[in-house]
Scaffold this active site. Structure first.
Site, mmCIF file in Angstrom:
data_model
loop_
_atom_site.group_PDB
_atom_site.id
_atom_site.type_symbol
_atom_site.label_atom_id
_atom_site.label_comp_id
_atom_site.label_asym_id
_atom_site.label_seq_id
_atom_site.Cartn_x
_atom_site.Cartn_y
_atom_site.Cartn_z
ATOM 1 N N GLU A 129 11.339 2.737 1.871
ATOM 2 C CA GLU A 129 10.869 3.447 0.693
ATOM 3 C C GLU A 129 11.071 4.941 0.848
ATOM 4 O O GLU A 129 11.273 5.454 1.951
ATOM 5 C CB GLU A 129 9.410 3.111 0.397
ATOM 6 C CG GLU A 129 8.441 3.498 1.486
ATOM 7 C CD GLU A 129 7.016 3.077 1.188
ATOM 8 O OE1 GLU A 129 6.815 2.022 0.562
ATOM 9 O OE2 GLU A 129 6.108 3.812 1.579
ATOM 10 N N ARG A 160 -13.130 -2.664 -2.892
ATOM 11 C CA ARG A 160 -14.483 -2.523 -2.366
ATOM 12 C C ARG A 160 -15.134 -1.294 -2.984
ATOM 13 O O ARG A 160 -14.477 -0.530 -3.680
ATOM 14 C CB ARG A 160 -14.415 -2.328 -0.851
ATOM 15 C CG ARG A 160 -13.522 -1.148 -0.479
ATOM 16 C CD ARG A 160 -13.585 -0.832 0.994
ATOM 17 N NE ARG A 160 -12.357 -0.247 1.488
ATOM 18 C CZ ARG A 160 -12.111 1.052 1.588
ATOM 19 N NH1 ARG A 160 -12.994 1.922 1.193
ATOM 20 N NH2 ARG A 160 -10.965 1.499 2.060
ATOM 21 N N LYS A 197 0.015 -5.279 0.258
ATOM 22 C CA LYS A 197 0.643 -4.129 -0.401
ATOM 23 C C LYS A 197 1.920 -4.544 -1.109
ATOM 24 O O LYS A 197 2.219 -4.049 -2.194
ATOM 25 C CB LYS A 197 0.974 -3.058 0.646
ATOM 26 C CG LYS A 197 -0.202 -2.175 0.992
ATOM 27 C CD LYS A 197 0.287 -0.915 1.695
ATOM 28 C CE LYS A 197 -0.879 -0.133 2.249
ATOM 29 N NZ LYS A 197 -0.476 1.159 2.788
#
Lengths: 214, 761, 471
Positions: free
Chosen positions: C213, C314, C119
């Site tokens: 964040e 995916r 990430k």
């Protein structure tokens, strides 16, 4: 307590054998290392650190894995058609005819005597960490429990549920599963013995010890 | 009682003596049927039972014949004393023990720390004793501390002189008492080896502590070796003067043990006698061998078949030798050279051969502070020089200018560092002291005056390297950018899987080898088990890229005892590894911190220590000291002392410990990191003495392996007996590091333990 | 593509959908199963395909060694990981590629899986391309001063945006799965929480790096479906809205497209936001050289600000609702099948159409039918299913591994997902009505070992249909 010990022992004497089916733990190519009629030995040594008799080699992804016997006995049946062949996971490959040991007979007969805590569902079971560590330190029969105590962890579909004990107060006399085992519904998990029965249980154990020859 | 009757009664006693002579012979030869010894013994038994039945004349005749035959056999045996027979002599129940020494050599003694079987460890006896000398009819008494092993006279509880870890701890405790009281210590070594158990304080750890303490113990120490079994002997063996019984042995390992290893004998199988004899010879374990090798200083002569409990002449001689040795140690510290020479000459002249108890001169065994300093200096020099003649250096056929240049550079830099840290140190200390006093008074207004001085001190002390903030580069950029630039183990180049040994317990899946030895750094991601990695991995991944600089590669492993078969094995390892000794010493940087590292590794003779490895270790230690850099011993693997070097290997224990001690005393930060397998001698000395020892996960640390423990103690140990986890539990190490965090942890350790200067002084 | 043999390394409805896609493409397949799954339809279907050996019993779907051993034994040329299990495991993909007998991994290149799997890395690359990400640190922070400065700035920013109760999240950078995360609502408490997380991270992961964040509380979860091939084609198949989730953040109802201004009122220009995030997604896909099907996950706050959350490398469960509303010009009669396209791309084929050929029609809703007790924290239910019936409609597709002709024990080893229903309508209103009627006509019966009746989420799904696409 009602228990026809003589009758039970007679039954076990009449047929003291049990067939253990040995299956492949995973896929791979099989090479047998035993022959029919051969005697096998389970793990040995004070810490059971010496592996048992080599039964077969299961090679998967260039990793030849040694599959060894978990108990004493005699090789009864080998599925030779798998020699050198690829076997799927869980394929029965051979049978070991195992004569029940004194301790196994005791365990079995005790399920009739002890208060058994059965598996409510087919699931994986664990002992709560505090009980497990206390058991490690003080031996198997060091835990006394009373109704309302959390005695087991049931792990079902990735969720853990604490199971409470509801029966008579007593000590955990026997644990019938290994941590993380998949246990079928109604199979015994714990054998509990009320304190006043401990002597009685001990008597039974002593009698079996006297009457059963390994 | 008439004369004949008395004579007959005496015969009974005499026959008993004959019986014990026969059984002693059988002990020495190691064969009860040697020259029909057994029938001789039968004859003795018969005569003893028939003493009043036989006609007196017949009895006396037969006794005389017996006596003569035994004497002849004794002479014959004395001429054929092989190394194995020496071992037999030492192990005989008839040999003198420490008890005999205490009774016959010392005037009075008080046993400390227990007596008989009521004892923390009956195998180790400590006594406060007095020993006296006569000088012209005047008696002078010396106070000494006697510490030694008691094999006992067959008592089970003495454990054959195998000191338990707490027995060695007892020894250390009373060494410190002697130091406090300022009295010399006499050590008597009668041990086949230490009892190899890990229970606290641990066989290896305790021996290491003893050797470390003895290296700078501030009293004269003399040791006497009758049976010197490797590490067990060293636990009370580091002395200023080392004497040895002429029929004793001092060895790295018992001949049986060596034979079992050399012959690759499986446990439980019988070791061939010839192999044992051969090993005994090759190990150079006799007094003469050891004197030649320089591992002992002097031999105390015993009777031809070795001294027994009743050899009073021998005890007299030993007493003389112990006093003389102590005298010499004391005198060597006197700055008054003339007096020294005079005293020694006088002693020698008056008593050239025989020992008497008149010494002609009295020498006080008390030392002044200056003398103590000299004593320690001499001890240091003694062990530094010990066995140095046997170290092999690579011959340089071509004059290599670069090495010459290096050498000059080395000398200059050494000089520089000595001036920087050595000469200026006292001054610096003084300045600091003043500063402390000033600030202690809280005179803040003085700071204007002291500031420049402090700046000067800072300048001399060099920049405070450690104070720099560490920010790992890896955290700043993606780990992926670097991953494939790193060193990857050659083990990773195979398309196969391996099973984790903990699979049954934790359900670890089989690991694909390229993943395992590449990205996972050889660690099972499920349970954290560490698979062994080659030492190159550490060289590449642990230190700053390109910062590793090896040194002393010209010191190479040799075969000083000409041990049969060793040359070939050394050659094979040289071919295999491209290296010439079992240790790599190098300078390196870790996040910019300059460090010195010594690293025994597995592929060369299992990282065992011989003369070359010991010397390289010592020189690395010295370099770290002169450069004032942290010293890291990273033990990739060590199998102990290289047995084929005999006692030349054993003395690496005190030698390296001495170097380590001096490094630490000078303020050095010494960190030991164990990986894979670390056993025996090194752990029981220069590694085990480190104040900071950590284990890498899945490593094994200990004194003796499971087989040796089984063979010596008769007990099985659990499979995880030597695991790092258990070592941590026993307090032998201070932590367990994950291989993947090795670099970070080592850096943190340098920061926290090293302080601002990475050097505590 | 006849010679290809695809090993399907998954179970349940996705295994069945992959089988269908393979059949569509005319390539053979191999199925693996565990003992617990022996009665699953995915096994039965493979068995019924023909006499050739196609099914292999393995010890676990999670053991890569089993998959590769079977792949070699059965002569598989490619492996489809489905979703979950190995689908985003770059090591599995790497091993498939680098082993002595390579097997095509049906998914992106392993390097792409690896780089987008992180990430932090994704956030950094996105930021460098000017793609909005959740404000905060894009690398682990080790210094308290730095952390406090950032925290202060984040609070200030939120106030400037008019957020009345601003808050930030402090996370252990090495953590995941909700562990080691705390919310800070007042700047004064930041230092204490920061230190707590730092200590936790150090203790737990051996790395004291911390991420900070902005904490978003009021947002919609929007996804962009991408399909790329190995020849540089990057095509998107519109957006989806996956906001309706269980408490354990499991999606339950999904809708395509992501917003519908014709039925809902948004305080922002919804089509523009969807266009923006689609363009951003395509931009990032081009940057990293994406070469398979994939999903770009976004959050859109109430004021219409989009932030990139992560990339799922995916095929996803809900891929088919995007396929359902998509049409390819000149092949309108063939339903779009993203799994089929994904397999083709992995085999190195060109997609053969461009973005301009794609247009959209209607609304599609996916319903995930699960045996779970919604009122008890979505607790999984297990037992035996005795009746399993769904209406047959031209506008509905149902995928399930549960046999309809005999009782079925739900295996306790896996999640009790029973079926997926895909509903299509000409507009959102119709799709919603059809979904509701579909649910009403569905019957699931069964009981536990203790004779208690089955609990499913059918009613829950019905209730939540109302919330679809609503802020």
């Amino acid at each position: 307590m009602d228990l026809n010990l003589n009758e039970l022992l007679r039954q076990y004497h009449a047929n003291p054998y049990e067939d253990h089916e040995i299956c492949t733990p995973h896929t791979g190519i099989v090479t047998f290392k035993v022959t029919e009629g051969q005697h096998t030995q389970g793990p040995s040594g004070q810490w059971l650190h010496k592996p048992g008799t080599l039964l077969f080699i299961l090679e998967r992804e260039n990793n030849p894995k040694r599959i060894t016997a978990k108990c004493n006995g005699q090789v009864a049946e080998i599925r030779h058609e798998f020699e050198g062949k690829f076997a799927e996971a869980g394929t029965p490959l051979l049978k070991i005819r195992h004569r029940l040991t004194k301790d196994e007979i005791i365990d079995r007969i005790l399920t009739e005597v002890l208060t058994v805590f059965p598996a409510p569902q087919k699931a994986r079971y664990y002992l709560p960490p505090d009980i497990a560590s206390q058991m490690e330190k003080g031996g198997e029969t060091s835990i006394s429990i009373k109704p309302g105590d959390d005695v087991l962890i049931m792990s079902l579909m990735k969720r853990d549920t604490l199971l409470k004990y509801e029966g008579m107060p007593g000590i955990i006399y026997k644990v019938y599963f290994k941590a993380g085992d998949l246990v079928e519904q109604d199979a015994p998990l714990l054998g509990i013995c009320p304190p006043e029965n401990v002597q009685f249980v001990q008597k039974i154990i002593d009698r079996i010890k006297n009457e059963w020859e390994d | 009682m008439d004369a004949e009757q008395k004579h007959i009664a005496d015969s009974g006693q005499f026959l008993t003596q004959l019986a014990s002579r026969i059984s002693y012979l059988a002990d020495v030869i190691g064969d009860s049927r040697w020259y029909a010894l057994d029938t001789l013994l039968e004859e003795v038994t018969f005569l003893r039972s028939a003493i009043f039945e036989l006609p007196a004349k017949e009895l006396f005749r037969r006794i005389k014949v017996l006596d003569e035959r035994i004497s002849i056999l004794e002479d014959r045996a004395a001429k054929e004393i092989t190394p194995v027979r020496m071992v037999n002599i030492v192990r005989s129940v008839q040999r003198f023990t420490l008890q005999d020494i205490l009774e016959n050599i010392y005037d009075s003694f008080t046993e400390l720390g227990g007596e008989e079987d009521c004892n923390i460890d009956p195998a180790v006896v400590v006594a406060r004793a007095t020993i006296s000398r006569r000088v012209k009819k005047k008696i002078y008494r010396h106070q000494v501390m006697v510490i030694g092993h008691e094999k006992g006279m067959g008592e089970e509880y003495r454990n054959g002189g195998c000191a338990k870890p707490w027995g060695n701890d007892k020894a250390l405790r009373y060494m410190k008492v002697a130091e406090t009281e300022g009295i010399p210590i006499h050590f008597f070594i009668f041990t086949p080896g230490s009892y190899p158990i890990e229970d606290f304080p641990g066989a290896a750890q305790q021996i290491a502590r003893n050797i470390y303490a003895m290296s700078k113990l501030e009293v004269p120490m003399v040791s006497f070796i009758s049976e010197g079994g490797s590490g067990g002997a060293e636990a009370i063996g580091l002395a200023d003067m080392r004497l040895m019984a002429s029929h004793g042995y001092y060895s790295v390992i018992s001949p049986e043990g060596a034979a079992a290893i050399e012959g690759r004998i499986r446990e439980g199988q019988k070791v061939p006698r010839e192999l044992i004899e051969k090993c005994a010879e090759q190990l150079c374990m006799t007094a003469e061998d050891n004197l030649r090798l320089g591992t002992i200083d002097r031999i105390v002569q015993e009777p031809p078949l070795g001294a027994r409990r009743d050899d009073y002449d021998f005890f007299k001689r030993l007493r003389f030798e112990m006093i003389k040795a102590t005298d010499e140690v004391v005198l060597s510290t006197k700055s008054f050279r003339a007096f020294r020479a005079y005293a020694l000459r006088r002693q020698v002249k008056k008593h050239p051969q025989d020992s008497t108890d008149d010494f002609g001169v009295h020498i006080s065994w008390n030392l002044s502070d200056a003398e103590i300093e000299r004593l320690l200096e001499l001890r240091s020099q003694k062990y530094r020089a010990m066995g140095q003649g046997y170290i092999e250096l690579k011959k340089q056929t071509i004059i290599d200018t670069s090495t010459l240049k290096d050498k000059t550079k080395e000398t200059i830099s050494r000089l520089y560092y000595e001036i920087k840290y050595g000469l200026l140190k006292p001054q610096k200390k003084n300045v600091q002291k003043v500063l402390q006093e000033v600030t202690g008074e809280g005179a803040a207004f003085l700071s204007n005056i002291t500031e420049p001085v402090k700046a000067a001190v800072d300048f001399l002390a060099g920049p405070q390297e450690g104070a720099r903030q560490y920010s790992d580069e890896a955290a700043q950029i993606s780990i992926f950018n670097r991953e494939w630039e790193q060193y990857v183990s050659p083990l990773a180049n195979e398309d196969r899987t391996v099973s984790c040994p903990n699979a049954a317990k934790y359900g670890c899946l089989d690991l694909w080898v390229p993943d395992l030895y590449g990205e996972f750094c050889g660690v099972c991601p499920a349970c954290g088990h560490h698979f062994p990695l080659e030492y190159q991995w550490y060289l590449q991944n642990l230190f700053d890229a390109g910062s590793v600089r090896e040194f002393n590669n010209h010191i190479i492993s040799g075969n000083p005892l000409k041990f049969q078969g060793l040359d070939a094995r050394l050659n094979r390892d040289v071919q295999r590894t491209g290296r010439k000794s079992g240790i790599i010493t190098f300078k390196a940087k870790l996040n910019g911190i300059k460090i010195v590292v010594a690293m025994p590794y597995s592929n060369f003779r299992s990282g065992t220590f011989g003369s070359a490895e010991g010397e390289k270790f010592i020189r690395a230690c010295d370099l770290a000291r002169t450069r004032r850099r942290p010293f890291i011993a990273y033990i990739h693997t060590t199998g102990g002392i290289r047995i084929q070097e005999g006692t030349l290997g054993v003395i690496q224990m005190p030698r390296c410990t001495m170097a380590v001690r001096e490094y630490v005393d000078s303020g050095g930060l010494y960190i030991v990191v164990y990986d894979n397998n670390s056993y025996a001698g090194p752990v029981a000395s220069f590694l085990g003495c480190s104040p900071y020892q950590v284990g890498i996960r899945s490593s094994r640390i200990g004194f003796a392996g499971p087989r040796v423990i089984r063979e010596t103690t008769g007990q099985d140990v659990p499979p995880d007996y030597h695991s790092a986890r258990n070592a941590l539990m026993r307090g032998h190490i201070q932590g367990i590091w994950d291989r993947r965090d090795f670099r970070k942890n080592l850096y943190d350790a340098l920061q926290t333990m090293g302080g601002p200067n990475l050097y505590y002084k | 593509m006849k010679k290809e043999r695809v090993l399907i390394a998954n179970r349940g409805e996705i295994a069945i959908r992959i089988m269908m896609a393979c059949e569509d493409l005319g390539c053979d397949y191999i199925v693996v199963y565990t003992q617990e799954d022996r009665h699953s339809l995915h096994v039965r279907r493979a068995r019924e395909k023909g006499p050739e050996k196609r099914i292999y019993r393995i010890s676990s779907y999670k053991d890569p060694n089993e998959i590769f051993a079977v792949a070699d034994q059965a002569g598989a040329t490619a492996i489809h990981p489905g979703y979950g299990f190995f689908s985003e495991n770059f090591r599995f993909a790497r091993r498939a590629t680098l082993r002595t007998r390579p097997v095509t991994f049906i998914g992106p290149r392993w390097e792409v899986i690896r780089d987008l799997g992180s990430k932090i890395n994704t956030k950094r690359v996105a930021k460098s391309l000017g793609i909005p990400v959740i404000p905060g640190s894009d690398a682990p922070i080790y210094s308290e001063i730095e952390a406090e400065a950032l925290a202060e700035e984040l609070f200030l920013q939120q106030r400037e945006q008019g957020i009345t109760s601003p808050s930030i999240l402090v996370k252990a950078s090495a953590g995941g799965g909700g562990m080691g995360i705390e919310e800070v609502k007042h700047l004064d408490t930041f230092r204490r929480i920061y230190r707590r997380i730092q200590n936790y991270a150090k203790r737990q992961f051996g790395d004291e790096g911390v991420l900070i964040e902005q904490c978003l509380t009021d947002y919609q979860h929007i996804e962009v479906q991408l399909l790329c091939d190995r020849h540089g084609t990057v095509i998107h198949f519109g957006t989806r809205n996956c906001t309706i989730q269980s408490t354990g953040r499991q999606k339950r109802v999904e809708v395509a497209p992501g917003f519908d201004p014709s039925v809902c009122n948004y305080s922002f220009d919804a089509p523009k936001v969807l266009d923006d995030i689609t363009n951003y997604s395509v931009k990032l896909a081009r940057e990293v050289g994406y070469d398979s099907a994939g999903t770009w996950e976004w959050v859109v706050t109430r004021d219409g600000s989009p932030y990139l959350l992560e990339v799922n490398t995916r095929i996803q469960v809900e891929n088919e609702i995007s396929a359902c509303i998509s049409r390819i010009r000149d092949r309108e009669d063939i339903p779009v099948n993203l799994i089929r396209e994904q397999i083709r791309a992995a085999m190195g084929e060109k997609l053969g159409f461009t973005q301009d050929d794609i247009f959209f029609e209607g609304t599609s809703i996916e319903l995930r039918i699960v045996a779970e007790d919604v009122r008890r924290g979505f607790a999984p239910w297990c037992g035996t299913i005795t009746k399993f019936e769904f209406p047959q409609e031209p506008w509905a597709r149902l995928y399930s591994h549960v046999p309809m002709d005999k009782p079925y024990d739900i295996p306790t080893e896996y999640d009790p997902n029973l079926a997926l229903a895909i509903i299509w309508g000409e507009n959102t209103e119709e799709a919603r009505e059809r979904a509701a009627s579909f649910l009403l006509k569905s019957t699931i019966e069964g009981k536990t070992a203790h004779d208690e009746p089955i609990i499913t989420n059918l009613a829950y799904l019905y209730d939540r249909l109302e919330d679809v696409l609503q802020f």
